[in-house]
Motif scaffolding. Structure first.
Motif, mmCIF file in Angstrom:
data_model
loop_
_atom_site.group_PDB
_atom_site.id
_atom_site.type_symbol
_atom_site.label_atom_id
_atom_site.label_comp_id
_atom_site.label_asym_id
_atom_site.label_seq_id
_atom_site.Cartn_x
_atom_site.Cartn_y
_atom_site.Cartn_z
ATOM 1 N N SER A 82 0.818 -1.211 0.000
ATOM 2 C CA SER A 82 0.000 0.000 0.000
ATOM 3 C C SER A 82 0.858 1.271 0.000
ATOM 4 O O SER A 82 0.348 2.342 0.278
ATOM 5 C CB SER A 82 -0.920 -0.001 1.224
ATOM 6 O OG SER A 82 -0.139 0.099 2.384
ATOM 7 N N ASN A 345 -6.857 -4.892 -4.927
ATOM 8 C CA ASN A 345 -7.818 -4.555 -3.885
ATOM 9 C C ASN A 345 -7.777 -5.637 -2.820
ATOM 10 O O ASN A 345 -7.627 -6.817 -3.146
ATOM 11 C CB ASN A 345 -9.226 -4.465 -4.465
ATOM 12 C CG ASN A 345 -9.564 -3.045 -4.869
ATOM 13 O OD1 ASN A 345 -9.450 -2.137 -4.067
ATOM 14 N ND2 ASN A 345 -9.948 -2.860 -6.108
ATOM 15 N N ASN A 408 -12.943 1.506 -8.746
ATOM 16 C CA ASN A 408 -12.755 1.496 -7.290
ATOM 17 C C ASN A 408 -13.961 2.046 -6.553
ATOM 18 O O ASN A 408 -14.378 1.528 -5.529
ATOM 19 C CB ASN A 408 -11.584 2.416 -6.920
ATOM 20 C CG ASN A 408 -10.354 1.627 -6.611
ATOM 21 O OD1 ASN A 408 -10.430 0.416 -6.487
ATOM 22 N ND2 ASN A 408 -9.234 2.296 -6.509
ATOM 23 N N ILE A 422 -11.918 -1.393 3.366
ATOM 24 C CA ILE A 422 -11.256 -1.165 2.072
ATOM 25 C C ILE A 422 -9.832 -1.696 2.107
ATOM 26 O O ILE A 422 -9.157 -1.782 1.095
ATOM 27 C CB ILE A 422 -11.241 0.329 1.683
ATOM 28 C CG1 ILE A 422 -10.579 1.152 2.800
ATOM 29 C CG2 ILE A 422 -12.647 0.835 1.409
ATOM 30 C CD1 ILE A 422 -9.546 2.092 2.312
ATOM 31 N N SER A 423 -9.330 -2.039 3.299
ATOM 32 C CA SER A 423 -8.015 -2.674 3.399
ATOM 33 C C SER A 423 -8.038 -3.650 4.565
ATOM 34 O O SER A 423 -7.944 -3.255 5.725
ATOM 35 C CB SER A 423 -6.917 -1.634 3.599
ATOM 36 O OG SER A 423 -5.676 -2.314 3.684
ATOM 37 N N VAL A 428 -3.244 1.083 4.669
ATOM 38 C CA VAL A 428 -3.811 2.170 3.865
ATOM 39 C C VAL A 428 -2.715 2.860 3.067
ATOM 40 O O VAL A 428 -2.857 3.118 1.865
ATOM 41 C CB VAL A 428 -4.527 3.195 4.790
ATOM 42 C CG1 VAL A 428 -5.089 4.359 3.985
ATOM 43 C CG2 VAL A 428 -5.629 2.510 5.588
ATOM 44 N N LYS A 432 -4.444 3.657 -0.587
ATOM 45 C CA LYS A 432 -5.855 3.559 -0.184
ATOM 46 C C LYS A 432 -6.315 4.778 0.624
ATOM 47 O O LYS A 432 -7.444 4.823 1.108
ATOM 48 C CB LYS A 432 -6.085 2.274 0.640
ATOM 49 C CG LYS A 432 -5.857 0.988 -0.144
ATOM 50 C CD LYS A 432 -6.912 0.818 -1.217
ATOM 51 C CE LYS A 432 -6.788 -0.422 -2.070
ATOM 52 N NZ LYS A 432 -5.554 -0.729 -2.709
ATOM 53 N N TYR A 435 -9.543 6.580 0.016
ATOM 54 C CA TYR A 435 -10.772 5.781 0.172
ATOM 55 C C TYR A 435 -11.071 5.451 1.632
ATOM 56 O O TYR A 435 -12.011 4.721 1.920
ATOM 57 C CB TYR A 435 -10.648 4.482 -0.636
ATOM 58 C CG TYR A 435 -10.217 4.730 -2.058
ATOM 59 C CD1 TYR A 435 -11.105 5.275 -2.977
ATOM 60 C CD2 TYR A 435 -8.912 4.463 -2.470
ATOM 61 C CE1 TYR A 435 -10.717 5.538 -4.282
ATOM 62 C CE2 TYR A 435 -8.515 4.719 -3.770
ATOM 63 C CZ TYR A 435 -9.412 5.256 -4.673
ATOM 64 O OH TYR A 435 -9.027 5.510 -5.955
#
Ligand SMILES: Cc1cc2nc3c(=O)[nH]c(=O)nc-3n(C[C@H](O)[C@H](O)[C@H](O)COP(=O)(O)OP(=O)(O)OC[C@H]3O[C@@H](n4cnc5c(N)ncnc54)[C@H](O)[C@@H]3O)c2cc1C
Length: 469
Positions: A82, A345, A408, A422-423, A428, A432, A435
């Motif tokens: 990430s 993802n 996304n 989302i993770s 992150v 990320k 998001y």
């Protein structure tokens, strides 16, 4: 020719005084090597790389960085997915590479005290030498460091039984962004004396401070692990298989991957097809088969799943070597698809929501990526999917990422609808960050910002990761 460092000669001199001249690197090769992780999204642009050997040296560097208002980025094995360890804005990278010692072991407590630069596999091997087991495991275990695993709260292939890194950390020594050294929880199982600050540092991605040492719990070694690989007709069959096995057997892993992922691993070499039947999806599960009755149970459940049409074919390992070969089909995926610059993802929802969630994500993928190869795999027994879109050779990296970003939004709206993440385990970082609000609400993010200020008032610790100040 190497460009001159953006740090002043006086600051470079002070860094050299702390760690030794040979341990401060500013040449282009070093900046490129230690300025990145596994992501290929950002250009590395650190100012210098330093290699401390002790908590005291890390503390001195952090104090100096505060005085000079220079940002620092903690760096472990740089296998992160990430961009948490990427230094793209002139940071001083603090590499824990030299802090790779096992310091002590308390047998009665099954507690090992390590420096944060100990590599995951090194700890696993040390545990084995003690007749014990460190269960957090994943394909990057040969390079990832315990400090990095703590930074991201790494998960991996055994979470269904053993949990995430968080479960195994009983103590931390950290240098906060302010430059204080904290000895947190000191290895205790029971300690009801207020906030569990060590837990706050787990998963904080180097934004609060630098982990320099850790006390890690070990457990008994699993015995006679059996691995099953099953071919499965569709997503709808995956969770019923999980529930059927879990009703009677404690699984140590429950993973899945799709046909494209399998084909890529087979094409890469050093792997063979588990059986002739091809199917859209495959499940890999593992359990301790140390009692005959458990293995018999597994066979009965397997047959029941076949009768239900949830399983089309399957194979069970008969030896350690076979078990490893079957695991390679799942564990080889990330490395195999890396040359395709995958858009990754790492999403999760509660097990309850997995069937509906997958159906929706599958529809989004089918509608938006008709021309792209999509690798599905992941720790489905934990509700965790890795959705990897592979870059077509004729598309530039920028064009490809732009297209993926559009989709996304639909993926993350679905994650949010199911109160998911989302993770799930990669962190992150930078990839990320935009998001984060799909999983954490505005007030919660503000509390995180306030917390950061307590540990890192000058904002020097890995700025631009997780959230912007
Ligand atoms: C092939 C492959 C498979 C993978 N599979 C999985 C998987 O199944 N599950 C999973 O969870 N992850 C997986 N990962 C991701 C990655 O391996 C993990 O996130 C790992 O924990 C990162 O460790 P690292 O030492 O490489 O950390 P780095 O990438 O160096 O750093 C990660 C983050 O931690 C911070 N950090 C590093 N060291 C410290 C420290 N001492 N103190 C404070 N902060 C620190 C960094 O600043 C950064 O924000 C995989 C990666 C690859 C390449």
């Amino acid at each position: 020719m190497n460009a001159p460092s953006r740090l002043s000669p006086a600051l470079l001199e002070q860094l050299s005084t702390i760690v030794g001249e040979q341990r401060v690197k500013t040449d282009d090769d070093s900046l490129k090597t230690w300025g990145v992780d596994w992501t290929k999204h950002y250009e590395p642009r650190p100012s210098a790389i330093v290699f401390p050997a002790s908590t005291e040296e890390v503390q001195a560097i952090v104090k100096l960085a505060n005085e000079h208002q220079v940002a620092v980025t903690p760096s472990g094995g740089r296998t992160g997915l990430s961009a948490g360890a990427v230094a793209a804005n002139g940071e001083i990278v603090i590499s824990l590479d030299r802090m790779n010692k096992v310091l002590s072991f308390l047998h009665a407590d099954r507690l090992v005290h390590i420096q944060a630069g100990v590599v995951t596999e090194q700890l696993q091997q040390y545990a084995e030498q003690q007749g014990l087991y460190y269960p957090v495991d994943f394909a990057a275990a040969g390079s990832s460091q315990m400090g990095g695993n703590i930074g991201t709260n790494a998960g991996g292939i055994k979470v269904i039984h053993y949990g995430m890194t968080r479960e195994w950390v009983l103590g931390l020594t950290v240098v906060t962004g302010k430059g204080d050294v904290l000895h947190l929880n000191k290895g205790m199982i029971k300690n009801a004396t207020g906030y569990a600050l060590h837990q706050l540092f787990i998963g904080s991605e180097g934004t609060l401070g630098i982990v320099t040492e850790a006390e890690i719990k070990l457990t008994r070694q699993p015995q006679d692990l059996k691995v099953l690989v099953l071919s499965v007709p569709d997503f709808a069959a995956v969770m019923p298989i999980l529930h059927a096995f879990q009703q009677r057997i404690d699984l140590t892993a429950f993973e899945f991957f799709n046909q494209i992922a399998l084909e890529k691993v087979l094409a890469h070499g050093h792997a063979s097809r588990p059986f002739d039947t091809e199917s859209p999806l495959y499940v890999l599960l593992e359990f301790e088969g140390r009692f005959e009755a458990v293995v018999d149970d597994a066979m009965q459940i397997f047959e029941h799943c076949m009768e239900q049409g949830w399983i089309l074919d399957g194979v069970m390992s008969q030896s350690q070597a076979q078990a490893e070969a079957l695991w390679h089909l799942r564990e080889g995926i990330s490395e195999t698809i890396a040359p395709f610059t995958p858009y990754k993802n790492d999403i999760s929802v509660l097990i309850t929501h997995v069937p509906a969630f997958i159906a929706e994500i599958d529809a989004i993928v089918a509608a938006n990526y008709p021309d792209f190869e999509v690798c599905w795999f992941g720790h489905i027994g934990d509700g965790n999917l890795h959705l990897n879109i592979l870059k077509p050779a004729d598309l530039s990296k920028d064009e490809f990422f732009e297209k993926c970003k559009v989709v996304n939004q639909f993926v993350f709206e679905t994650v949010q609808k199911y109160n998911g993440s989302i993770s799930a385990e990669h962190g992150v970082g930078m990839t990320k960050k935009d998001y984060l609000h799909y999983t954490r609400d505005t007030v919660e993010i503000q509390y995180m910002r306030e917390l950061k200020k307590v540990f890192d008032p000058n904002g020097i610790m890995n700025p631009g990761k997780v959230f912007d100040l």
